[in-house]
Design a protein around this motif. Structure first.
Motif, PDB file in Angstrom:
ATOM      1  N   MET A   1       0.836  -1.194   0.000  1.00 36.78           N
ATOM      2  CA  MET A   1       0.000   0.000   0.000  1.00 36.78           C
ATOM      3  C   MET A   1       0.879   1.256   0.000  1.00 36.78           C
ATOM      4  O   MET A   1       2.048   1.211   0.363  1.00 36.78           O
ATOM      5  N   ARG A   2       0.266   2.358  -0.381  1.00 37.13           N
ATOM      6  CA  ARG A   2       0.973   3.634  -0.378  1.00 37.13           C
ATOM      7  C   ARG A   2       0.225   4.607   0.527  1.00 37.13           C
ATOM      8  O   ARG A   2      -0.995   4.742   0.426  1.00 37.13           O
ATOM      9  N   TYR A   3       0.979   5.280   1.400  1.00 34.08           N
ATOM     10  CA  TYR A   3       0.405   6.310   2.246  1.00 34.08           C
ATOM     11  C   TYR A   3       0.947   7.662   1.794  1.00 34.08           C
ATOM     12  O   TYR A   3       2.119   7.791   1.425  1.00 34.08           O
ATOM     13  N   LEU A   4       0.090   8.679   1.841  1.00 32.16           N
ATOM     14  CA  LEU A   4       0.530  10.068   1.711  1.00 32.16           C
ATOM     15  C   LEU A   4       0.664  10.611   3.118  1.00 32.16           C
ATOM     16  O   LEU A   4      -0.301  10.605   3.887  1.00 32.16           O
ATOM     17  N   ILE A   5       1.853  11.068   3.474  1.00 28.69           N
ATOM     18  CA  ILE A   5       2.087  11.561   4.813  1.00 28.69           C
ATOM     19  C   ILE A   5       2.625  12.988   4.770  1.00 28.69           C
ATOM     20  O   ILE A   5       3.508  13.303   3.976  1.00 28.69           O
ATOM     21  N   ALA A   6       2.030  13.845   5.592  1.00 29.45           N
ATOM     22  CA  ALA A   6       2.470  15.230   5.693  1.00 29.45           C
ATOM     23  C   ALA A   6       3.584  15.296   6.742  1.00 29.45           C
ATOM     24  O   ALA A   6       3.314  15.320   7.940  1.00 29.45           O
ATOM     25  N   GLU A   7       4.816  15.283   6.278  1.00 34.17           N
ATOM     26  CA  GLU A   7       5.968  15.277   7.193  1.00 34.17           C
ATOM     27  C   GLU A   7       6.336  16.714   7.556  1.00 34.17           C
ATOM     28  O   GLU A   7       7.373  17.240   7.172  1.00 34.17           O
ATOM     29  N   THR A   8       5.468  17.334   8.327  1.00 36.20           N
ATOM     30  CA  THR A   8       5.619  18.747   8.639  1.00 36.20           C
ATOM     31  C   THR A   8       6.299  19.002   9.983  1.00 36.20           C
ATOM     32  O   THR A   8       6.564  20.151  10.327  1.00 36.20           O
ATOM     33  N   THR A   9       6.563  17.953  10.749  1.00 33.19           N
ATOM     34  CA  THR A   9       7.262  18.078  12.032  1.00 33.19           C
ATOM     35  C   THR A   9       8.216  16.902  12.181  1.00 33.19           C
ATOM     36  O   THR A   9       8.138  15.917  11.449  1.00 33.19           O
ATOM     37  N   TRP A  10       9.112  17.014  13.159  1.00 30.75           N
ATOM     38  CA  TRP A  10      10.042  15.911  13.412  1.00 30.75           C
ATOM     39  C   TRP A  10       9.281  14.643  13.790  1.00 30.75           C
ATOM     40  O   TRP A  10       9.682  13.544  13.437  1.00 30.75           O
ATOM     41  N   LYS A  11       8.175  14.807  14.534  1.00 29.26           N
ATOM     42  CA  LYS A  11       7.379  13.649  14.930  1.00 29.26           C
ATOM     43  C   LYS A  11       6.832  12.923  13.707  1.00 29.26           C
ATOM     44  O   LYS A  11       6.882  11.692  13.616  1.00 29.26           O
ATOM     45  N   MET A  12       6.340  13.690  12.746  1.00 32.19           N
ATOM     46  CA  MET A  12       5.795  13.068  11.539  1.00 32.19           C
ATOM     47  C   MET A  12       6.903  12.490  10.668  1.00 32.19           C
ATOM     48  O   MET A  12       6.715  11.467   9.998  1.00 32.19           O
ATOM     49  N   MET A  13       8.057  13.102  10.657  1.00 30.56           N
ATOM     50  CA  MET A  13       9.191  12.540   9.923  1.00 30.56           C
ATOM     51  C   MET A  13       9.611  11.206  10.526  1.00 30.56           C
ATOM     52  O   MET A  13       9.939  10.256   9.807  1.00 30.56           O
ATOM     53  N   SER A  14       9.593  11.130  11.859  1.00 26.99           N
ATOM     54  CA  SER A  14       9.924   9.864  12.529  1.00 26.99           C
ATOM     55  C   SER A  14       8.898   8.790  12.207  1.00 26.99           C
ATOM     56  O   SER A  14       9.250   7.623  11.988  1.00 26.99           O
ATOM     57  N   LEU A  15       7.629   9.193  12.137  1.00 23.81           N
ATOM     58  CA  LEU A  15       6.583   8.242  11.775  1.00 23.81           C
ATOM     59  C   LEU A  15       6.782   7.771  10.334  1.00 23.81           C
ATOM     60  O   LEU A  15       6.640   6.586  10.035  1.00 23.81           O
ATOM     61  N   GLY A  16       7.137   8.690   9.453  1.00 20.00           N
ATOM     62  CA  GLY A  16       7.414   8.317   8.071  1.00 20.00           C
ATOM     63  C   GLY A  16       8.544   7.314   7.969  1.00 20.00           C
ATOM     64  O   GLY A  16       8.485   6.359   7.194  1.00 20.00           O
ATOM     65  N   HIS A  17       9.586   7.527   8.767  1.00 19.64           N
ATOM     66  CA  HIS A  17      10.720   6.598   8.768  1.00 19.64           C
ATOM     67  C   HIS A  17      10.267   5.215   9.238  1.00 19.64           C
ATOM     68  O   HIS A  17      10.643   4.194   8.646  1.00 19.64           O
ATOM     69  N   ALA A  18       9.456   5.166  10.294  1.00 22.77           N
ATOM     70  CA  ALA A  18       8.979   3.886  10.812  1.00 22.77           C
ATOM     71  C   ALA A  18       8.109   3.175   9.773  1.00 22.77           C
ATOM     72  O   ALA A  18       8.200   1.949   9.602  1.00 22.77           O
TER      73      ALA A  18
END
Length: 231
Positions: A1-18
């Motif tokens: 699957m593909r997710y679109l993620i708004a990596e607008t903070t460090w927290k969201m960037m960490s979630l994107g990495h995970a």
């Protein structure tokens, strides 16, 4: 699957990495003001957005208008019950606390993305094939199909939408996101290779080419009833 993620903070960037570590395809949007355009033109199964973006750049109503069928997961810190209820009523499919463990967040996101396709569990049948959506593997009886990551993504996309036409452009957008797409001939080779992998089950499941439009997965027999499975 593909997710679109708004990596607008460090927290969201960490979630994107995970998420990337699990093999999930990601379309990353780093600028909050671009999220509407990314959501409008992308071929993703889930939008993951932080609550702050809803307050500053867009609304759930607008995101729903742009892509009605794509579920939306809102990540928020310290939201009270009234605010969570308001987001859910406005179009969010789930609201997740940012302080939850990564394992819980990943599991909840996966559940929302699957259920939007009518799949309740990480393991799902499509004709004679069994998909392990978590491990990104496809099984035919006791055999695991030897699919490259891109072949798996193409097959998974079609299998989650059996009988529905998928345009060539949509498939390529799903597999490649906004990265450099291959020459058309390369994608033709992918489809040829995928059909070769599916040859043992072609009587029960096959990829139909709709000339000038795209592709459709045709399923004529269910798991356990296909001739090859019965043997």
């Amino acid at each position: 699957m593909r997710y679109l993620i708004a990596e607008t903070t460090w927290k969201m960037m960490s979630l994107g990495h995970a998420l990337a570590q699990t093999g999930t395809l990601l379309t990353r949007c780093e600028a909050a003001e671009d999220i509407e355009e990314f959501h409008r033109i992308g071929a993703h199964d889930l939008l993951v957005i932080e609550a702050a973006v809803l307050r500053s750049q867009t609304t759930l109503t607008r995101l729903r208008e742009l892509s009605p069928e794509v579920p939306i997961a809102v990540i928020s810190r310290d939201a009270d019950g009234a605010q969570i209820a308001a987001w859910l009523m406005a179009g969010a499919d789930t609201v997740l606390p940012s302080e939850a463990s990564p394992e819980e967040i990943l599991a909840r996101l996966g559940a929302v993305a699957r259920r939007a396709h009518g799949v309740s569990l990480p393991v799902s049948d499509c004709g004679p094939l069994r998909f392990d959506l978590e491990k990104r593997r496809v099984h035919f009886g006791a055999t695991t199909l030897s699919l490259s990551p891109k072949l798996y993504e193409i097959l998974e996309f079609l299998a989650l939408r059996p009988g529905r036409l998928a345009t060539r452009e949509t498939l390529m957008s799903h597999v490649y996101g906004f990265e450099n797409e291959p020459a058309p001939r390369v994608f033709d080779v992918y489809m040829c290779n995928l059909r070769a992998h599916l040859a043992p089950v072609e009587a029960a499941l096959s990829i139909e080419t709709v000339r000038g439009e795209g592709y459709r997965l045709q399923v004529t027999e269910r798991r356990g009833t296909a001739r090859t499975m019965a043997a």
